[in-house]
Scaffold this active site. Structure first.
Site, PDB file in Angstrom:
ATOM      1  N   ASP A   1       0.856  -1.186   0.000  1.00  0.00           N
ATOM      2  CA  ASP A   1       0.000   0.000   0.000  1.00  0.00           C
ATOM      3  C   ASP A   1       0.891   1.235   0.000  1.00  0.00           C
ATOM      4  OD1 ASP A   1      -2.190   1.637   0.140  1.00  0.00           O
ATOM      5  OD2 ASP A   1      -2.591   1.295   2.256  1.00  0.00           O
TER       6      ASP A   1
ATOM      7  N   GLU B   1      -6.425   5.123  -8.819  1.00  0.00           N
ATOM      8  CA  GLU B   1      -7.688   5.701  -8.351  1.00  0.00           C
ATOM      9  C   GLU B   1      -8.217   6.815  -9.248  1.00  0.00           C
ATOM     10  OE1 GLU B   1      -9.631   6.909  -4.048  1.00  0.00           O
ATOM     11  OE2 GLU B   1      -7.762   5.792  -4.248  1.00  0.00           O
TER      12      GLU B   1
ATOM     13  N   LYS C   1      -9.649   2.148  -8.990  1.00  0.00           N
ATOM     14  CA  LYS C   1     -10.204   2.384  -7.656  1.00  0.00           C
ATOM     15  C   LYS C   1     -11.305   3.441  -7.730  1.00  0.00           C
ATOM     16  CE  LYS C   1      -7.599   2.328  -3.922  1.00  0.00           C
ATOM     17  NZ  LYS C   1      -6.506   2.663  -2.959  1.00  0.00           N
TER      18      LYS C   1
ATOM     19  N   THR D   1     -13.169   1.298  -3.113  1.00  0.00           N
ATOM     20  CA  THR D   1     -12.474   1.819  -1.952  1.00  0.00           C
ATOM     21  C   THR D   1     -13.404   2.672  -1.083  1.00  0.00           C
ATOM     22  OG1 THR D   1     -10.440   2.960  -1.272  1.00  0.00           O
ATOM     23  CG2 THR D   1     -11.631   3.856  -3.173  1.00  0.00           C
TER      24      THR D   1
ATOM     25  N   PHE E   1     -11.828  -0.491   5.010  1.00  0.00           N
ATOM     26  CA  PHE E   1     -10.791   0.267   5.708  1.00  0.00           C
ATOM     27  C   PHE E   1     -10.773  -0.055   7.210  1.00  0.00           C
ATOM     28  CE2 PHE E   1      -9.595   4.140   2.911  1.00  0.00           C
ATOM     29  CZ  PHE E   1      -9.456   3.321   1.819  1.00  0.00           C
TER      30      PHE E   1
END
Length: 319
Positions: free
Chosen positions: A16, A89, A125, A149, A171
């Site tokens: 990440d 993203e 994303k 996400t 998350f």
């Protein structure tokens, strides 16, 4: 054996980070990025030349175009290191714009393909809003795989699975943060650790839901605050982990036991979640944590996108 190598026996490990130079030591399968990570990377001396090069090659292009080019430049470098996929993203300011999200995703994929990178190696994303999930439904039909996400609730996860999204990123750490802040002085860190951690509980419930009903959407726990949260989710399809926590796992010996199991999920008594639009919007609104963290996440990613635009404009002006 160190904890990282043992974890890989149960779960696909994903890096990440936008700091692709830090990846090689940990041998992740995939990598994920977001606007905040890219913003952080291009402000480092090691990565500033990428920003300078991209701006120099496309100086006459719009700022949006240059941002997309920058995302592709990082994605291409990352795919030279990881054997699997990279997540890129869409601008968070499109989180409530289905058509805009679809158009931006298609553009990103076309740019990757122009660089010789197959679309199967890229996940787009998208924020797990109602509009984002509708965009994923369209994109998945086009063969563009999506990583959903900013996901904080079971109803978001269920809706993503119903449209066939490739992967979701619930998350863990941000859920933990909300409950810890909400509890204030009454928070008991020891009692709320491991399987009792609210972020761990959320991802575990999503994992069981998916496996119970046989959804193909992958579950990738994200946003960790500690190695304890990571190890409590051993057995999850994937876990995306920051370099700092990857290093802690790599330099610590111990035993990692599988915590999430498909057989247990299939045997559990679980009710289906309603995912029509009124049910989705009410369930999300009824969950204060999910509502607040989703809005907060979109604001933060949008703010970092604006900061990234400022760096691009400064580089274009030669400042």
């Amino acid at each position: 054996m160190n904890l990282l190598d043992q974890l890989k026996r149960h779960t696909i490990v994903v890096a990440d980070t936008g700091d692709f130079q830090a990846m090689d030591a940990y041998k992740p399968q995939d990598a994920t990025t977001n606007p905040s990570l890219i913003l952080g990377a291009v402000q480092k001396d090691a990565y500033r030349p990428i920003l300078t090069r991209v701006v120099g090659e496309h100086r006459a292009a719009s700022t949006d175009e240059i941002i997309d080019r920058l995302l592709i430049a990082f994605g291409r470098e990352i795919l030279g290191i990881v054997p699997g996929r990279v997540s890129t993203e869409v601008d968070a300011r499109l989180s409530f714009d289905t058509a805009g999200t679809v158009a931006r995703a298609r553009k990103l994929i076309a740019m990757y393909e122009a660089e010789g990178i197959e679309r199967k190696r890229v996940l787009i994303k998208i924020a797990s809003t109602w509009e984002g999930i509708r965009a994923a439904e369209i994109l998945e039909r086009d063969g563009i795989r999506c990583n959903m996400t900013l996901l904080f609730s079971l109803v978001q996860a269920a809706a993503c699975a119903e449209v066939g999204a490739c992967l979701i990123s619930p998350f863990v750490g941000r859920i933990y943060d909300w409950y810890k802040k909400s509890a204030g002085a009454s928070w008991d860190e020891a009692a709320m650790a491991g399987e009792n951690d609210p972020g761990v509980r959320s991802v575990s419930s999503i994992y069981r839901y998916y496996k119970h009903f046989g959804y193909g959407t992958e579950v990738m726990g994200a946003s960790f605050r500690s190695t304890g949260q990571i190890l409590a989710l051993a057995g999850c399809d994937l876990l995306t982990i920051s370099p700092a926590l990857l290093e802690q796992l790599r330099t610590t010996d111990g035993e990692v036991k599988r915590q999430l199991d498909v057989k247990d999920a299939r045997a559990a008594a679980i009710e289906r979640v309603k995912t029509d639009e009124p049910s989705f919007r009410f369930a999300l609104n009824d969950d204060a944590m999910a509502t607040e963290k989703l809005a907060e996440g979109i604001r933060a990613f949008a703010a970092d996108a604006i900061k990234l635009e400022g760096l691009i404009d400064a580089a274009r002006a030669g400042r």
